[in-house]
Enzyme design. Sequence first.
Site, PDB file in Angstrom:
ATOM      1  N   LYS A  80       0.838  -1.202   0.000  1.00 16.12           N
ATOM      2  CA  LYS A  80       0.000   0.000   0.000  1.00 16.12           C
ATOM      3  C   LYS A  80       0.874   1.253   0.000  1.00 16.12           C
ATOM      4  O   LYS A  80       1.910   1.311   0.682  1.00 16.12           O
ATOM      5  CB  LYS A  80      -0.915  -0.027   1.230  1.00 16.12           C
ATOM      6  CG  LYS A  80      -1.925   1.097   1.331  1.00 16.12           C
ATOM      7  CD  LYS A  80      -2.826   0.852   2.538  1.00 16.12           C
ATOM      8  CE  LYS A  80      -3.772   2.002   2.790  1.00 16.12           C
ATOM      9  NZ  LYS A  80      -4.627   1.745   3.985  1.00 16.12           N
ATOM     10  N   SER A 155      -9.287   2.354   3.250  1.00 19.54           N
ATOM     11  CA  SER A 155      -8.367   3.025   2.347  1.00 19.54           C
ATOM     12  C   SER A 155      -7.505   2.055   1.547  1.00 19.54           C
ATOM     13  O   SER A 155      -6.886   2.448   0.559  1.00 19.54           O
ATOM     14  CB  SER A 155      -7.476   3.986   3.133  1.00 19.54           C
ATOM     15  OG  SER A 155      -6.657   3.324   4.085  1.00 19.54           O
ATOM     16  N   SER A 179      -9.596   0.278   7.594  1.00 24.41           N
ATOM     17  CA  SER A 179      -9.086   0.250   6.223  1.00 24.41           C
ATOM     18  C   SER A 179      -8.506  -1.071   5.760  1.00 24.41           C
ATOM     19  O   SER A 179      -8.156  -1.207   4.593  1.00 24.41           O
ATOM     20  CB  SER A 179      -8.038   1.353   6.038  1.00 24.41           C
ATOM     21  OG  SER A 179      -8.624   2.616   6.245  1.00 24.41           O
TER      22      SER A 179
END
Length: 466
Positions: A80, A155, A179
Site C-alpha cells: 500500500k 483506504s 481500512s
Amino acid sequence: MTRVHAFSDDALADLDAVGLVEHLQAGKVSVPEVVEAAIARTEQVADALGAVAYRDFDRARREARDPRGGYFAGVPTFIKDNVFVAGMPTMDGTDAWEPRPAKKDGDFSRMYLATGLLPLGKTRLSEYGFSASCEHPRLGPVRNPWHTDHTAGASSAGSAALVAAGAVPLAHANDGGGSIRIPASVNGLVGLKPTRGRLAQDAHMRQMPVRIVADGVVTRSVRDTAAFFREAERVYRPLHMPPIGDLTRPGRKRLRIALNTSGLQRGADAEVTALTEDVARLLEELGHTVVEVDPPAPESFSEDFLLYWAFLALFLLGSGRRAHGRSWVRANHDQLTLGLARHARRNLHRLPGATNRLRRSARDAELFFEKYDVSLTPTLATPTPRIGHLDPTQDYETIMDRLLDWVAFTPLQNATGTPAISLPLATTSGGLPQGMMFGSGSGQEAVLLELAYELEQARPWARIND
C-alpha cells in the site's frame, strides 16, 4: 453486473499464497514464471480497476531471478502506498506533491519483505486514508472487481481490488478506522486488523498520540492470513502479548459471542441486520452461544474519533510544505481532507478530552472481553455504495454524513487497539460481498483465526471466478 478478474490457467492458476508456496517448493512452477503471470494479470485488470499507484515490474523481474529467502519466497505481492519501500515513491493517495523515491525501507516493509514476499509495486488508497472509498477527483476511483460501478472500499482499496481480481494472492493493507476490514468486506476477502503493536510499523505511524493504525494483509483464504502472521512473528515478535503461532484448523472451544447491529448512534440497515442475524444463527448451529448486547462504547465515541481523525488531517496539511518542499500544493487536496482540517481547527478545545476518552476505551474493551470471547457485528452498516456516492468533490457535510452511515462499526477497535477480522460470509441482494466482523480481546488473534477457519469450512465464501 460487470465483473473483472484475471484468473486463468497460468502459473498462478487459482492458488492462494499457501498453495502457491507448495507449488513453488515442489518445483511445479518457478518464481520467474509466477512473477510474469502476476505482472500480466495486473496489466490485464489495471485500467478497469484503477488499483495500481506505482509499478516496479523491472525490479520484480530482477528479484525473481534471485529471490530472498523466507516462507513466501517468490510470492508476488503489492504494498500500500503509505509505507516506505526503498526506491519507490510514497504518495499517500494524493497528488499534492512531486513523488520522490524512498531512500530505504521503512520498519514495516523491512519486516514484510523478510517473509520472502516479492513486491510488484504499490497500490492506491484514498487521500491519506481518510475516506472509506477511494475516489480521487484527479486520479480517479478504485473500482470493485465484483461490480465496477461500485467502490472497492478504502483506504486499502487498491490492494483489495488486486487480490480479489486474482492479480496477486495477498497484499499489504493497513487500518486506521477500518481500512483493512472495509475493503476486505466489499471485495469478498479476509481482512484481519491485529492488536496494536503486533507488527512492526513505520515511525510516523508509531508516533501518533493514539496509535490507531495497524498493518496487515488482505487475502482470499483464512490460511493465507494465518500463515502471514505466523511468518511475520518469526521476523518480529512482540514479547508483551501472546504469540499467534502456527494455526491451521478450527478451534475446539465453544465461544461466548456478543452480537450487536445497532452500532454507535448509527447502526446497520434492515438488509445487513438480517444478514448478520443469519450468521449468528450459523454460530449457534455450530454450538457457540450468541447474546445480543448494547454497543460496548459510550455515545461520545463517534464524535471523539471523528475529532481525532480530523486532527490528523489538520496536522498533515499544517506540515505539508515542511515535509514535501516547494512542490506541495494545498489546493490539490480533496474536500474531505480540507473539511476534516476545518472541523479540527474549530474544535481544538475539545481535542484533549476526546483523546483521553479514546485512550480509556482500551480499558473498556478489556472489561467487555472479560464477559465475552468474541464480538459480532457487520463490518459495514449498509451494502456497498456505487462510485460517486462518496465523491470527495461534494461538500464536506454531505461526504461525512454518508461515511458515518456506512462506517458505523469499524473504528472502535482502532481506538481500543484490539484485533478484529472481516470475513466474507454474506452476499447482498445486489450480488456483492458483505463482510461480517468478529472482534476479541487484546492479543487474541488466535481466537479469531480459529473461528474464521471454522466458519470458512461451514460456509465457504463466494469466489469471483465461479
